[in-house]
Enzyme design. Structure first.
Site, PDB file in Angstrom:
ATOM      1  N   SER A 145      46.865  31.470  37.658  1.00  9.62           N
ATOM      2  CA  SER A 145      45.671  30.735  38.056  1.00  9.62           C
ATOM      3  C   SER A 145      46.031  29.247  38.050  1.00  9.62           C
ATOM      4  O   SER A 145      47.135  28.883  38.431  1.00  9.62           O
ATOM      5  CB  SER A 145      44.499  31.068  37.125  1.00  9.62           C
ATOM      6  OG  SER A 145      43.317  30.433  37.567  1.00  9.62           O
ATOM      7  N   TYR A 159      40.839  25.378  46.938  1.00 10.15           N
ATOM      8  CA  TYR A 159      41.815  25.829  45.951  1.00 10.15           C
ATOM      9  C   TYR A 159      41.133  26.117  44.619  1.00 10.15           C
ATOM     10  O   TYR A 159      41.385  27.156  43.987  1.00 10.15           O
ATOM     11  CB  TYR A 159      42.912  24.773  45.788  1.00 10.15           C
ATOM     12  CG  TYR A 159      44.086  25.228  44.971  1.00 10.15           C
ATOM     13  CD1 TYR A 159      45.120  25.956  45.551  1.00 10.15           C
ATOM     14  CD2 TYR A 159      44.180  24.924  43.617  1.00 10.15           C
ATOM     15  CE1 TYR A 159      46.213  26.373  44.796  1.00 10.15           C
ATOM     16  CE2 TYR A 159      45.259  25.332  42.858  1.00 10.15           C
ATOM     17  CZ  TYR A 159      46.275  26.054  43.448  1.00 10.15           C
ATOM     18  OH  TYR A 159      47.359  26.467  42.698  1.00 10.15           O
ATOM     19  N   LYS A 163      40.888  29.799  42.573  1.00 14.33           N
ATOM     20  CA  LYS A 163      41.377  30.016  41.211  1.00 14.33           C
ATOM     21  C   LYS A 163      40.238  30.279  40.236  1.00 14.33           C
ATOM     22  O   LYS A 163      40.386  31.083  39.296  1.00 14.33           O
ATOM     23  CB  LYS A 163      42.210  28.813  40.764  1.00 14.33           C
ATOM     24  CG  LYS A 163      43.470  28.586  41.588  1.00 14.33           C
ATOM     25  CD  LYS A 163      44.420  29.781  41.537  1.00 14.33           C
ATOM     26  CE  LYS A 163      45.745  29.470  42.223  1.00 14.33           C
ATOM     27  NZ  LYS A 163      46.711  30.590  42.120  1.00 14.33           N
TER      28      LYS A 163
END
Length: 205
Positions: A145, A159, A163
């Site tokens: 992650s 992004y 994650k």
């Protein structure tokens, strides 16, 4: 005194194994005695990782794979079992960057980030669990992650979403796998000196 190989006879799979964190993990698995399967989109880099492992006396297999494609992920697991007959551990590290302000990012780019960083891990875990559960030996899965799952920087919306979703997803999946003696966790690294980080200018003065 001989070296104790904790993973002798075990098989480990690393996605994103052609460079950076994935290559380092593949080499570490091999040093501990595991046979290693490395997967990723760039075959040349995967073969370089395999060569590095073999030069150190290990055994490895490269399987070019786009983890956002379910057929390719199923082929990856099938190739692993065909070569080594088992799967004991997996490190799902394949990921793509995608940084831009919301006003500048295209829908296609957003979809690409989510498809690899979130869906790609879901697909990988799905078929890794299938192989581990069928064997009945348990196993361990770790996924990469990011600190951006719980933080943010300018342009990190896609992004960070990929994650953050990954962290939430793995918490839920971990509740499903405990009874099969399969541990699943994420790691949330900060900035590490990798080719991806250098492309983004993370190490520039």
């Amino acid at each position: 005194m001989s070296q104790i190989l904790r993973l002798q006879g075990r098989v480990a799979l690393v996605t994103g194994g052609g460079s950076g964190i994935g290559r380092a993990a593949a080499l570490a698995f091999s040093r501990d005695g595991a046979n290693v399967v490395v997967a990723g989109r760039r075959e040349t880099e995967l073969q370089e990782t395999v060569m590095m492992i073999c030069e150190r006396g290990g055994d490895a297999l490269a399987v070019p794979t786009d983890v956002s494609d379910s057929a390719q992920v199923r082929h990856l697991i099938a190739a692993t079992l065909a070569q080594y007959g088992r799967l004991d551990a997996a490190f799902n590290n394949a990921g793509v960057e995608g940084f831009a302000p919301v006003s500048d990012m295209t829908e296609a780019e957003f979809d690409r980030v989510i498809a690899t960083n979130l869906k790609g891990v879901w697909l990988s875990v799905k078929y890794q669990l299938e192989a581990m559960t069928a064997a009945g030996r348990g196993g361990a899965i770790v996924n990469t992650s990011s600190w951006l799952a719980h933080g943010a920087s300018i342009g990190s919306a896609a992004y960070s979403a990929s994650k953050g979703g990954l962290d939430a997803m793995i918490r839920a999946i971990a509740l499903e796998t405990g009874a099969q003696n399969i541990r699943i966790n994420n790691v949330n690294p900060g900035i590490i000196d990798t080719p991806m980080a250098r492309r983004l200018g993370a190490n520039e003065e």
